[in-house]
Write an enzyme that holds these catalytic residues in place. Structure first.
Site, PDB file in Angstrom:
ATOM      1  N   ASP A  87       9.721  73.325   4.838  1.00  0.00           N
ATOM      2  CA  ASP A  87      10.336  72.874   3.591  1.00  0.00           C
ATOM      3  C   ASP A  87      11.204  73.965   2.977  1.00  0.00           C
ATOM      4  O   ASP A  87      11.026  75.154   3.224  1.00  0.00           O
ATOM      5  CB  ASP A  87       9.252  72.507   2.571  1.00  0.00           C
ATOM      6  CG  ASP A  87       8.530  71.207   2.917  1.00  0.00           C
ATOM      7  OD1 ASP A  87       8.818  70.617   3.977  1.00  0.00           O
ATOM      8  OD2 ASP A  87       7.666  70.798   2.121  1.00  0.00           O
ATOM      9  N   HIS A 140      14.387  66.853   1.359  1.00  0.00           N
ATOM     10  CA  HIS A 140      13.356  67.391   0.458  1.00  0.00           C
ATOM     11  C   HIS A 140      13.860  67.370  -0.988  1.00  0.00           C
ATOM     12  O   HIS A 140      13.407  68.153  -1.813  1.00  0.00           O
ATOM     13  CB  HIS A 140      13.020  68.819   0.907  1.00  0.00           C
ATOM     14  CG  HIS A 140      11.804  69.413   0.271  1.00  0.00           C
ATOM     15  ND1 HIS A 140      10.640  68.730   0.076  1.00  0.00           N
ATOM     16  CD2 HIS A 140      11.570  70.666  -0.226  1.00  0.00           C
ATOM     17  CE1 HIS A 140       9.745  69.522  -0.495  1.00  0.00           C
ATOM     18  NE2 HIS A 140      10.291  70.688  -0.698  1.00  0.00           N
ATOM     19  N   HIS A 144      15.128  70.402  -5.649  1.00  0.00           N
ATOM     20  CA  HIS A 144      13.694  70.696  -5.789  1.00  0.00           C
ATOM     21  C   HIS A 144      13.199  70.420  -7.207  1.00  0.00           C
ATOM     22  O   HIS A 144      12.315  71.103  -7.720  1.00  0.00           O
ATOM     23  CB  HIS A 144      13.386  72.141  -5.394  1.00  0.00           C
ATOM     24  CG  HIS A 144      12.053  72.294  -4.720  1.00  0.00           C
ATOM     25  ND1 HIS A 144      10.898  72.527  -5.409  1.00  0.00           N
ATOM     26  CD2 HIS A 144      11.689  72.215  -3.424  1.00  0.00           C
ATOM     27  CE1 HIS A 144       9.875  72.608  -4.574  1.00  0.00           C
ATOM     28  NE2 HIS A 144      10.339  72.403  -3.347  1.00  0.00           N
ATOM     29  N   HIS A 242       7.100  76.978   5.036  1.00  0.00           N
ATOM     30  CA  HIS A 242       8.310  77.094   4.223  1.00  0.00           C
ATOM     31  C   HIS A 242       9.258  78.139   4.819  1.00  0.00           C
ATOM     32  O   HIS A 242       8.849  79.277   5.043  1.00  0.00           O
ATOM     33  CB  HIS A 242       7.947  77.478   2.788  1.00  0.00           C
ATOM     34  CG  HIS A 242       7.169  76.412   2.078  1.00  0.00           C
ATOM     35  ND1 HIS A 242       5.830  76.206   2.293  1.00  0.00           N
ATOM     36  CD2 HIS A 242       7.567  75.477   1.178  1.00  0.00           C
ATOM     37  CE1 HIS A 242       5.421  75.199   1.546  1.00  0.00           C
ATOM     38  NE2 HIS A 242       6.449  74.731   0.859  1.00  0.00           N
TER      39      HIS A 242
HETATM   40 ZN    ZN Z   1       9.476  72.483  -1.505  1.00  0.00          ZN
END
Ligand code: ZN
Length: 297
Positions: A87, A140, A144, A242
């Site tokens: 991510d 995603h 964010h 991540h």
């Molecule tokens: Zn994230």
């Protein structure tokens, strides 16, 4: 008008989708019907917890409703494969290092990217590598932002902007074919009614995860991250790591945001393989087919 948090435990269940295929992982409130002999393949078992945020008094999310029809958490535990997902990228050298490790290991992964990171145009080559090296790209969100998930139109806007940013980046990088872009992981896995509706309207399936070990914590060593994953991982799991940190883009010259992610993957993959757990494409683990997009071309 307030918001309400409901935590629902997913049952291990087989269910038939409305098209007759085995349905993906779903939130189930009551015991599922018994599987029909020969009609259900083993790819729809769910486990773990999911947070469902419901906005407004009338917005109660029925766990068996259509909105959650395509919320995925994990794959089938009887198939010895796992999905590695990343991510918050693409993010310069951090993503590049992860791609290098995956290429050396011959392992596929899925990158849930942020539209704003893609739109910088500094990561075009990384997006191209993802496609050319057999990885999956998912969305995603654009920036964010959790707040935007409470509004259907803003989520729709985010999904559309991110999809468009990915396609424009691939075009700039000389990748002629647009890969299917139909997987959505909301920021922090935060699921709202509005976002679920927006995702469904835009042809996205929502993908959460089953293994998260806090790889984002400062000073977390690569071997600790790998060991924590190996302590928990089971067949069919979806592992989240991540390669970026939100929309911060501080890794153009060297990987500064997620310094240990590539090394963690380098340790993890052979250890998974030694256990007979094959890193596989997310769609394969979930037992779904990625199809074309609904629009934004
Ligand atoms: Zn994230």
């Amino acid at each position: 008008m307030g918001s309400r948090l409901t935590l629902r435990r997913r049952r291990r269940t087989h269910r038939l989708g409305r098209k007759g295929r085995a349905a993906p992982s779903k939130i189930a409130a009551s015991p599922p019907p018994p599987p029909r002999a020969g009609s259900v393949s083993c790819r729809s078992l769910a486990g773990g917890l999911v947070a469902v945020f419901v906005f407004g008094c009338a917005g109660v999310l029925s766990p068996q409703g259509e909105l959650l029809r395509d919320v995925f958490v994990r794959g089938c535990p009887s198939v010895a494969s796992v999905a590695l997902t990343f991510d918050d990228g693409p993010n310069g050298r951090c993503t590049e290092e992860v791609l290098d490790v995956l290429r050396e290991a011959g392992a596929p992964a899925t990158f849930f990217v942020l539209g704003k990171n893609v739109a910088t145009a500094r990561n075009d080559g990384l997006l191209a590598r993802m496609v050319r090296e057999g990885h999956t790209i998912g969305v995603h969100s654009h920036r964010h932002s959790v707040r935007r998930l409470f509004w259907r139109d803003l989520t729709t806007e985010d999904l559309s902007a991110t999809r468009r940013a990915v396609y424009e980046a691939l075009a700039r990088a000389g990748v002629p074919d647009r890969p299917p872009l139909t997987l959505f992981r909301p920021p922090f896995g935060f699921l709202t009614v509005a976002a679920a509706r927006a995702a469904a309207d835009a042809g996205f399936s929502i993908v959460e995860w089953t293994v998260s070990v806090g790889d984002w914590e400062p000073d977390r060593r690569a071997d600790d991250v790998a060991a924590a994953i190996l302590a928990r991982v089971r067949p069919g799991d979806v592992v989240v790591l991540h390669d970026g940190n939100g929309t911060r883009q501080r890794s153009l010259e060297r990987c500064r945001d997620r310094q240990n992610v590539a090394e963690a993957v380098r340790i993890l993959i052979p250890a998974l393989t030694a256990r007979g757990l094959r890193p596989a494409p997310l769609a394969e683990v979930l037992g779904i087919a990625l199809t074309g997009d609904a629009g934004d071309h």
